[in-house]
Design a protein around this motif. Structure first.
Motif, mmCIF file in Angstrom:
data_model
loop_
_atom_site.group_PDB
_atom_site.id
_atom_site.type_symbol
_atom_site.label_atom_id
_atom_site.label_comp_id
_atom_site.label_asym_id
_atom_site.label_seq_id
_atom_site.Cartn_x
_atom_site.Cartn_y
_atom_site.Cartn_z
ATOM 1 N N ILE A 11 0.837 -1.209 0.000
ATOM 2 C CA ILE A 11 0.000 0.000 0.000
ATOM 3 C C ILE A 11 0.867 1.253 0.000
ATOM 4 O O ILE A 11 0.599 2.214 -0.727
ATOM 5 N N ILE A 25 -4.640 4.897 7.140
ATOM 6 C CA ILE A 25 -5.412 3.852 6.462
ATOM 7 C C ILE A 25 -5.551 2.614 7.340
ATOM 8 O O ILE A 25 -6.592 1.954 7.354
ATOM 9 N N TYR A 74 -9.338 3.215 2.242
ATOM 10 C CA TYR A 74 -8.414 3.498 1.144
ATOM 11 C C TYR A 74 -8.783 4.803 0.441
ATOM 12 O O TYR A 74 -7.907 5.613 0.108
ATOM 13 N N THR A 131 -7.833 7.888 2.631
ATOM 14 C CA THR A 131 -6.391 8.117 2.631
ATOM 15 C C THR A 131 -5.896 8.550 1.262
ATOM 16 O O THR A 131 -5.001 9.397 1.156
ATOM 17 N N LEU A 132 -6.469 7.978 0.200
ATOM 18 C CA LEU A 132 -6.051 8.345 -1.152
ATOM 19 C C LEU A 132 -6.382 9.802 -1.460
ATOM 20 O O LEU A 132 -5.572 10.512 -2.085
#
Length: 226
Positions: A53, A76, A212, A215-216
């Motif tokens: 990740i 995350i 995800y 956090t992305l």
């Protein structure tokens, strides 16, 4: 009915004191610090996933952006484990609270924006006024871009809260319908139970996907400002 429906979102207390802090700290126990030369399979799998990740998320960042790698991977892991633990029976999911999600989104967004104004002042200011804008539209576009900038942390928090809350409410409603149909119509209860199992599998995926996505998006805000 409303009290039972939303009772899982009420902050749990013990001896009239909230225990949210203990619940928030609990996921950290699932990632122990390895002290052996050869780790067991669980820790090895955790480290492999973390590296995968981290490599995918940091590949687009500059040197300044990669200094946030520890913060992003911790974020995350925290959101993902908290969402998964919230799917257990008689548990509490802190990410269903908008105040907590805002408490995560606003400082991270503000840090990325401040970093952009500090190191890329001209580029950060250029986002408020696209090139080639007609002069009469300049004030309107500046206002719109400013509002869109300040809406970003709200969108982060509301997206996470809405997705997790909606899934839990739907599971609660289908579970209640299954329990009610059990004595009335066992075939219908079986069908709703199968739907509940499929929804539970979907919620496991949503719990990880939302961690995800959150956090992305923070990573993308950081990328635009470094």
């Amino acid at each position: 009915m409303n009290e039972n429906l939303f009772s899982s979102f009420i902050t749990p207390t013990m001896l009239s004191m909230p225990i949210v802090i203990l619940i928030i700290m609990f996921p950290a126990m699932l990632f122990p610090n390895p002290k052996r030369l050869i780790n067991n399979r669980v820790i090895a799998l955790q480290q492999c996933l973390v590296k995968l990740i981290l490599k995918q998320m940091m590949s687009m960042h500059s040197t300044k952006g990669r200094t946030w790698s520890l913060m992003l991977i911790s974020l995350i892991l925290f959101i993902g484990t908290t969402n998964l633990l919230g799917l257990l029976p008689h548990s509490f999911t802190p990410t269903t609270q908008l105040s907590m999600n805002l408490g995560m989104a606003i400082p991270l967004w503000a840090g990325a924006v401040i970093l952009g104004f500090r190191h890329k002042t001209k580029m950060s200011l250029a986002h408020f006024l696209p090139q080639g804008t007609p002069i009469p539209l300049i004030p309107m576009l500046i206002v719109i871009e400013t509002i869109s900038l300040f809406i970003q942390p709200m969108a982060l928090a509301i997206r996470l809260t809405a997705n997790i809350t909606a899934g839990h409410l739907l599971m609660h409603l289908i579970g209640g319908a299954t329990s009610a149909l059990l004595t009335i119509s066992p075939p219908a209860a079986l069908m709703t139970f199968i739907i509940l199992l499929l929804l539970t599998i979907l919620e496991f995926a949503v719990a990880l996907i939302q961690a995800y996505v959150f956090t992305l998006l923070v990573s993308l805000y950081l990328h635009d400002n470094t």
